[in-house]
Write a protein that holds these residues in place. Structure first.
Motif, PDB file in Angstrom:
ATOM      1  N   GLN A  77       0.770  -1.279   0.129  1.00  0.00           N
ATOM      2  CA  GLN A  77      -0.044  -0.043  -0.087  1.00  0.00           C
ATOM      3  C   GLN A  77       0.844   1.200   0.012  1.00  0.00           C
ATOM      4  O   GLN A  77       0.341   2.452  -0.113  1.00  0.00           O
ATOM      5  CB  GLN A  77      -1.014  -0.092   1.230  1.00  0.00           C
ATOM      6  N   ASP A 114      -2.136   5.251   7.543  1.00  0.00           N
ATOM      7  CA  ASP A 114      -3.413   6.249   7.158  1.00  0.00           C
ATOM      8  C   ASP A 114      -4.144   5.183   6.080  1.00  0.00           C
ATOM      9  O   ASP A 114      -4.030   4.199   6.117  1.00  0.00           O
ATOM     10  CB  ASP A 114      -3.186   7.499   6.677  1.00  0.00           C
ATOM     11  N   LYS A 115      -4.971   6.124   5.425  1.00  0.00           N
ATOM     12  CA  LYS A 115      -5.877   5.370   4.509  1.00  0.00           C
ATOM     13  C   LYS A 115      -5.146   4.682   3.654  1.00  0.00           C
ATOM     14  O   LYS A 115      -3.947   4.765   3.020  1.00  0.00           O
ATOM     15  CB  LYS A 115      -6.787   6.272   3.946  1.00  0.00           C
ATOM     16  N   ILE A 162      -5.371   3.174  -0.407  1.00  0.00           N
ATOM     17  CA  ILE A 162      -6.060   3.370  -1.741  1.00  0.00           C
ATOM     18  C   ILE A 162      -5.946   1.918  -2.759  1.00  0.00           C
ATOM     19  O   ILE A 162      -4.753   1.339  -2.907  1.00  0.00           O
ATOM     20  CB  ILE A 162      -5.416   4.433  -2.455  1.00  0.00           C
ATOM     21  N   GLU A 179     -10.924   3.896  -1.484  1.00  0.00           N
ATOM     22  CA  GLU A 179     -10.170   4.407  -0.447  1.00  0.00           C
ATOM     23  C   GLU A 179     -10.557   3.770   0.916  1.00  0.00           C
ATOM     24  O   GLU A 179     -11.879   4.147   1.206  1.00  0.00           O
ATOM     25  CB  GLU A 179      -9.998   5.907  -0.568  1.00  0.00           C
ATOM     26  N   ILE A 180     -10.009   2.951   1.629  1.00  0.00           N
ATOM     27  CA  ILE A 180     -10.584   2.668   2.989  1.00  0.00           C
ATOM     28  C   ILE A 180      -9.575   2.899   4.119  1.00  0.00           C
ATOM     29  O   ILE A 180      -8.261   3.095   4.037  1.00  0.00           O
ATOM     30  CB  ILE A 180     -10.826   1.278   3.155  1.00  0.00           C
ATOM     31  N   ASN A 181     -10.236   2.874   5.385  1.00  0.00           N
ATOM     32  CA  ASN A 181      -9.343   2.833   6.623  1.00  0.00           C
ATOM     33  C   ASN A 181      -9.047   1.458   7.109  1.00  0.00           C
ATOM     34  O   ASN A 181     -10.045   0.862   7.381  1.00  0.00           O
ATOM     35  CB  ASN A 181     -10.067   3.727   7.454  1.00  0.00           C
ATOM     36  N   ASP A 189      -8.103  -1.135   9.630  1.00  0.00           N
ATOM     37  CA  ASP A 189      -7.855  -1.197  11.291  1.00  0.00           C
ATOM     38  C   ASP A 189      -6.882  -1.991  11.423  1.00  0.00           C
ATOM     39  O   ASP A 189      -6.854  -3.228  11.202  1.00  0.00           O
ATOM     40  CB  ASP A 189      -9.209  -1.609  11.998  1.00  0.00           C
TER      41      ASP A 189
END
Ligand SMILES: Cc1cc2nc3c(=O)[nH]c(=O)nc-3n(C[C@H](O)[C@H](O)[C@H](O)COP(=O)(O)OP(=O)(O)OC[C@H]3O[C@@H](n4cnc5c(N)ncnc54)[C@H](O)[C@@H]3O)c2cc1C
Ligand code: SF4
Lengths: 422, 125
Positions: free
Chosen positions: A285, A358-359, A361, A401-403, A405
């Motif tokens: 990522q 962070d996020k 993509i 785009e996701i966060n 965890d």
């Protein structure tokens, strides 16, 4: 500019990907050098004089030169080190990376760097990579070469031509050649669907009544010194020419628009893992390839249809490279799984769970045209993302785009992309 | 009913357009810009034209230009004739007008690249 012996980050290529990467490295306090083989920076955008660039980045419809000159201005204002007319000959891993470069001023010289960003774009498939019978007369051009002739040199390469393949550059050139007075007889596409964007079919072909003929290909090129005609045949499901369907069309030019492939000579020389689908490096990522310290972005990573996402990928690769310089880096991967039947590709192919900050993509393309489908991303038993799509079309790259965890993903071996009807 | 593809943004919405009793029924557009585009497309279709003009500099033989707004489709080829008559003989910035008010549409043809930059000369140097 005096070239130093060491930089934290060296970026190969000064197209939109390399420029964005350079700016973000520099802004994040890494010592940065951009290396470009051509005299002028800007990459392929220099010759893309049509508009449609920047709707996402700048909320404006810009031409290629306008888009790239906005970035060039930032690079100049910040005084980011850049050397042009310089070709990267070789990259060797010796602790750091040792680059061998050549340019007219310095001759052959070396630079050492801790991180390397491959932003060297893509190349066009040529007649060698597709199979056409007959001689090799002059008058056969790739669409990009034709674009260079017309837009940079101001020279019309043909007066009456056919276009083989329905890639976007071919569609753009169909319109461009027509505007300049050439007769474009038609666009012949072997597949059942156009490979370019629908809006380009509409504004480049339909506007000028240029026909697109699907399930057809060129089977022979006729002419000794110069193209005189082509033989066109219909093809079956397996893309084999159907005997008896041959037709001769007189023309003085053939424009090939049969696809782009990431330029990965340097990546291959470093034994970086390549994705068979994207033909570019496999990344995590952070846009880092299988080799620690080497990053990839833009069309060198996968062929993009929108320059806005090219700049975005450059920005992230630059930020990640600057972080890499300062961190003690160790990676732990989980894979991004998908059904090869539904997805043409997904980038990134891996997630490094140690560096999730962070996020994240994702860029993906569907394998076929799909109507009313849902995309889910699963992490173990949890659905961490879902979205409905009215249409998915292979020519149109999608972005998610996701966060992620860190805790949720800890025990997992993979995350999975799922496409479902309805 | 007509099928129209909106070309205003990368979404390329596929719209179905009908006009019944002077009311427009438009389906498939993701935003309101698409609606306006569809109506224009039927009443008075317009396009931005991008091309190049000659320069007298061998290092940069062509300079890219565009219309600063859309012009009616029927003016495209007449405009190309005008564009191909222009020769730039002094350095010029991006965004400068080279043909004013084409066919009284209020639309100008402007440069889209900086000839100072392309020639590698500074404006005041
Ligand atoms: C004809 C065409 C039409 C397009 N139309 C649109 C459009 O309408 N809208 C849109 O949004 N996008 C469009 N795109 C897409 C967009 O322009 C590209 O995706 C984008 O330019 C890719 O940027 P890049 O930086 O990855 O590569 P490039 O722009 O190709 O830049 C790569 C750079 O690397 C340099 N380089 C390569 N190898 C080396 C080496 N060994 N050493 C040093 N330097 C090297 C090259 O000289 C080049 O400058 C189009 C693309 C093309 C080709
Ligand atoms: S209707 Fe709106 S979202 Fe759809 S293509 Fe047009 S401008 Fe884009």
């Amino acid at each position: 500019m005096k070239i130093k012996a060491y930089y934290d980050v060296v970026i190969i290529g000064a197209g939109p990907a390399g420029m964005a990467a350079g700016i973000s490295c520099y802004d994040n306090k890494a010592s940065t050098l951009i290396v470009e083989r051509e005299e002028r920076i800007g990459g392929i955008l220099k010759q893309c004089i049509h508009d449609g660039f920047g709707v996402i980045e700048f909320k404006e419809k810009l031409t290629g030169p306008e888009y790239s000159e906005r970035y060039i201005k930032i690079i100049k204002d910040k005084n980011i080190p850049i050397i042009t007319k310089t070709f990267v000959l070789n990259v060797e891993k010796k602790g750091n990376f040792k680059l061998t470069l050549i340019n007219p001023k310095e001759g052959i010289f070396n630079i050492e760097t801790k991180a390397l960003i491959l932003a060297n774009g893509c190349r066009e498939r040529t007649q060698k990579q597709i199979f056409i019978h007959g001689s090799r007369p002059s008058g056969i051009f790739t669409a990009g070469t034709a674009q260079y002739f017309v837009n940079i040199l101001g020279y019309l390469p043909c007066k009456r031509c056919v276009i083989l393949g329905s890639g976007d550059i071919g569609l753009i050139m169909a319109r461009r050649l027509t505007l300049e007075g050439a007769n474009v007889i038609g666009v012949y596409e072997a597949k059942k669907h156009p490979s370019g964007l629908i809006r380009n079919i509409s504004q480049c072909l339909n506007d000028y009544e240029i026909p697109i003929i699907l399930s057809h290909t060129i089977t022979k090129i006729i002419g000794d010194d110069r193209v005189k005609a082509v033989e066109i045949s219909e093809v079956n499901e397996d893309m084999e020419p159907i005997l008896g369907t041959e037709k001769i069309i007189e023309c003085d030019g053939v424009i090939l628009s049969v696809g782009l492939i990431p330029e990965n000579e340097i990546a291959e020389s470093l034994n970086i893992d390549i994705d068979k689908r994207t033909k570019g490096p496999i990344i995590d990522q952070n846009f880092m390839t299988s080799e620690n310290g080497i990053f990839s972005c833009g069309n060198a990573l996968h062929v993009n249809d929108l320059v806005d996402y090219v700049s975005e990928s450059g920005r992230y690769a630059g930020l990640s490279a600057a972080r890499y310089i300062n961190d003690n880096y160790e990676r732990k991967f989980i894979s991004v799984e998908k059904s090869l039947k539904d997805f043409a590709y997904i980038v990134p192919q891996y997630i490094d769970i140690k560096s999730i900050k962070d996020k994240v993509i994702f860029y993906f393309r569907s394998m076929d045209i799909k109507e009313n489908v849902k995309i889910y991303i699963k992490c173990g038993e949890n659905i961490i993302f879902h979205k409905k799509y009215r249409y998915l079309r292979p020519p149109e790259m999608e972005r998610i785009e996701i966060n992620l965890d860190k805790e949720l993903i800890k025990g997992e071996k993979s995350i999975e992309f799922i496409m479902m009807e309805g | 009913m007509r099928e129209i593809i909106c070309i205003l943004c990368p979404n390329g919405c596929y719209m179905k357009v009908a006009n019944t009793n002077d009311k427009w029924i438009i389906k498939g557009n993701l935003c309101t810009k698409g609606r306006k585009f569809a109506i224009d497309e039927i009443k008075n279709p317009k396009r931005t034209v991008c091309s190049t003009v000659k320069t007298r500099y061998s290092k940069v033989p062509r300079l890219p230009v565009k219309t600063d707004d859309d012009i009616p489709k029927e003016y495209i080829f007449p405009l190309m004739k005008l564009i191909n008559k222009v020769v730039i003989n002094k350095p010029i910035h991006s965004g400068e007008i080279i043909i004013e008010d084409v066919f009284k549409t209020g639309v100008n043809v402007i440069t889209t690249s900086d000839l100072f930059y392309l020639l590698g000369t500074e404006e005041d140097g």
